[in-house]
Design a protein around this motif. Sequence first.
Motif, mmCIF file in Angstrom:
data_model
loop_
_atom_site.group_PDB
_atom_site.id
_atom_site.type_symbol
_atom_site.label_atom_id
_atom_site.label_comp_id
_atom_site.label_asym_id
_atom_site.label_seq_id
_atom_site.Cartn_x
_atom_site.Cartn_y
_atom_site.Cartn_z
ATOM 1 N N HIS A 1 4.187 -13.957 -54.144
ATOM 2 C CA HIS A 1 5.384 -13.119 -54.036
ATOM 3 C C HIS A 1 6.410 -13.811 -53.147
ATOM 4 N N ASP B 1 6.434 -15.757 -45.434
ATOM 5 C CA ASP B 1 5.154 -16.278 -44.950
ATOM 6 C C ASP B 1 4.258 -16.760 -46.102
ATOM 7 N N HIS B 2 4.789 -16.707 -47.321
ATOM 8 C CA HIS B 2 4.033 -17.189 -48.493
ATOM 9 C C HIS B 2 4.732 -18.359 -49.190
ATOM 10 N N ASP C 1 -1.396 -9.721 -50.174
ATOM 11 C CA ASP C 1 -0.868 -8.762 -49.194
ATOM 12 C C ASP C 1 -1.051 -7.304 -49.633
ATOM 13 N N TYR D 1 -5.233 -12.500 -47.460
ATOM 14 C CA TYR D 1 -4.336 -13.478 -46.829
ATOM 15 C C TYR D 1 -4.176 -13.255 -45.329
ATOM 16 N N HIS D 2 -4.177 -11.985 -44.910
ATOM 17 C CA HIS D 2 -3.884 -11.688 -43.495
ATOM 18 C C HIS D 2 -5.095 -11.198 -42.698
#
Length: 316
Positions: free
Chosen positions: A148, A152-153, A247, A293-294
């Motif tokens: 997306h 941060d991606h 996310d 991811y987080h």
Amino acid sequence: MMKSSISLSRRNMLRLMGTGALGIVAGKALAGAPAPARAQGANPPPKPLGFFAFQVGDLEVTVIRDGVRPLDPAILATNAPEGALATLLQENGLPTPLNNTFNVLLVKSGERMTLVDTGLGAAAGSLLVTLDALGINRDLITEVVFSHQHGDHIGAGLLDGKLTFPKAMYFYPEVEKGVVDKAAESGGITNNRNLLKAAGDAGQLTLFKADTEILPGIMSMAAYGHTPGHTAFMLSSNSQSLLCTVDSALNNVVSTAHPEWHVQFDADKVQAAETRQRLFSEAAAKNMRILAYHFPFPGTGFIAKSGDGYRFIPSM
Ligand SMILES: [Zn+2]
């Protein structure tokens, strides 16, 4: 900080700070020292923060720790009942702010080397220095798949305005591009437009639809809500699989215990909560390994039903 490198006593440092000369003096004194001198307030240059490799069938999967940032837990629970978040954090011994990790994925399959997302970027994230440390030349990356539009991606997709991975095909969600095309200019949107233009001009842009096999062993999955075109991925090989939730869930405790809680970062909070529930339900029912991811590095493990919600069971 600088004390060990340049033997400045605390008193001398305070004196120098008082004269406003710290930057210059420290810069001179640090010449030849391992860490470069920088202006006060500048972030240190990224260094490798670790990686974790495992197999998904024939796919060699490496999670690269791109960084860690503080996250205000209130962002994860905008519709939580009064006091519920504080109780949950306390019961689980979680700090405030939370530690928010950034787990970038590298998938190797034969000659193919595919990055899934690119982290915070060269200045803030550790992806590029970690690839260097692993001896992976940027020319060797054959595909970059974006989940997306968030910074941060896509961060390390471009370097100085050029494709960071010059030989890679850049895969970008078609729905997300539609959103970026229509949105008003802003920092994040401009960055996405620059990325899409650079890849498009180079003939290295492929738009993909949801729920299609975009590369052998990598399926895109509609996971809308966080952003309108937010995409999860299912990696499959030899009857093993890995569900990359990206996310759809941001914290290993809060997001699993209360997937119904709204997240300030989610563009459509109701849709994002539905997506979170759907992915967790599927992962729990099929006892499927996930990668988030987080979640705390390396962000991989299993999801189990727990009360009205779920819990994450880290597993390496
Ligand atoms: Zn993110």
